[in-house]
Design a protein around this motif. Structure first.
Motif, PDB file in Angstrom:
ATOM      1  N   ARG A  37       5.708   1.345   3.204  1.00 44.29           N
ATOM      2  CA  ARG A  37       5.840   0.477   2.026  1.00 44.29           C
ATOM      3  C   ARG A  37       5.306   1.232   0.829  1.00 44.29           C
ATOM      4  O   ARG A  37       4.190   1.771   0.874  1.00 44.29           O
ATOM      5  N   LEU A  44       1.703   2.455   1.939  1.00 44.90           N
ATOM      6  CA  LEU A  44       1.153   1.837   3.147  1.00 44.90           C
ATOM      7  C   LEU A  44       2.012   2.268   4.334  1.00 44.90           C
ATOM      8  O   LEU A  44       3.238   2.319   4.231  1.00 44.90           O
ATOM      9  N   MET A 121      -4.626  -2.994   2.634  1.00 34.88           N
ATOM     10  CA  MET A 121      -4.227  -4.069   3.557  1.00 34.88           C
ATOM     11  C   MET A 121      -5.356  -5.088   3.727  1.00 34.88           C
ATOM     12  O   MET A 121      -5.120  -6.295   3.759  1.00 34.88           O
ATOM     13  N   THR A 134      -2.404  -6.655  10.899  1.00 34.76           N
ATOM     14  CA  THR A 134      -0.944  -6.603  11.102  1.00 34.76           C
ATOM     15  C   THR A 134      -0.518  -6.982  12.515  1.00 34.76           C
ATOM     16  O   THR A 134       0.558  -6.578  12.962  1.00 34.76           O
ATOM     17  N   PHE A 144       1.616  -5.859   4.078  1.00 38.78           N
ATOM     18  CA  PHE A 144       2.541  -4.910   3.467  1.00 38.78           C
ATOM     19  C   PHE A 144       3.199  -5.447   2.200  1.00 38.78           C
ATOM     20  O   PHE A 144       4.107  -4.823   1.659  1.00 38.78           O
ATOM     21  N   LEU A 161      10.636   0.187   0.572  1.00 41.34           N
ATOM     22  CA  LEU A 161      10.414  -0.133   1.983  1.00 41.34           C
ATOM     23  C   LEU A 161      11.426   0.572   2.871  1.00 41.34           C
ATOM     24  O   LEU A 161      12.624   0.534   2.605  1.00 41.34           O
TER      25      LEU A 161
END
Length: 203
Positions: A37, A44, A121, A134, A144, A161
């Motif tokens: 991301r 990320l 995050m 996650t 994300f 993405l």
DNA sequence: CTAAAGATGTCCT
DNA sequence: GGACATCTTTAGA
């Protein structure tokens, strides 16, 4: 050949041909791949450790089971796009579309192992517990920053993405079970996850 | 650790 | 109007 341990090496999106195949096969092969991301200068990354396959008219658990509607339109379109839907009044879930154009299919990304951008995050999730960042489909989208704005987004370019090969792959075993949170289609073992991985949503 | 219940908006019949 | 590809908090063992 340099070795990277912080996920900082350049990433190349998986080609459309990867997604343009049978959904169950794509779901299995997404395990171990890296979700990327990009938010401005922030990047990320997370290794996908759990995914579920959803097909079309032949799959009673699929959003596409009822045929083409405004919501599931993306599932019938070009493979390799994001299908992001809103559920339970407060959560987004991220899927990637599969199968040739005209044939519905998508893989729900249910969990990932954080690789890069962990501090970001933590902030987005409002917790310091890494394991909770996650390890579930809606937790993952929150960590994300994936929302409905990314519905229909093309995942074959480096913009915003995409999914890439793993820089430092490790061997793993795949386990499968019935899909989670559904009422119909429980007979199909179309949930796949990396055996023993701590970021899988449920044991 | 497990179980129960509440939060909350959109889709589809 | 009912169901929903979920998560969090709370209560209790």
């Amino acid at each position: 050949m340099p070795r990277y341990f912080d996920g900082s090496s350049p990433s190349i999106p998986l080609a459309r041909s990867f997604y343009e195949r049978h959904t169950v096969r794509v779901a299995k092969e997404l395990l171990g791949k890296v979700l990327v991301r990009r938010l401005g200068s922030t990047e990320l990354k997370g290794m996908i450790v759990e995914a579920e396959a959803y097909r079309g008219q032949d799959d009673p658990a699929s959003h596409a089971y009822v045929g083409r509607t405004e919501r599931n339109e993306v599932m019938f379109g070009q493979p390799g796009h994001g299908y992001v839907y809103f559920t339970y009044g407060m959560h987004y879930c991220l899927n990637v579309t599969t199968e040739p154009i005209g044939q519905a299919g998508a893989v729900l990304i249910r969990a990932a192992q954080p690789v890069k951008g962990i501090e970001v995050m933590k902030k987005k999730r409002g917790t310091d517990r890494i394991r909770d960042l996650t390890n579930g489909p809606a937790k993952l989208t929150q960590a994300f920053a994936v929302t409905g704005a990314l519905n229909g987004h093309d995942l074959t370019t480096v913009d915003k993405l995409f999914i890439a090969e793993n820089d430092k792959p490790e061997a793993f075993h795949i386990a499968s079970t019935s899909r989670i949170g559904i009422r119909a289609g429980l007979d199909r073992p179309w949930r796949f996850f990396i055996k023993g991985n701590r970021f899988v949503s449920k044991k």
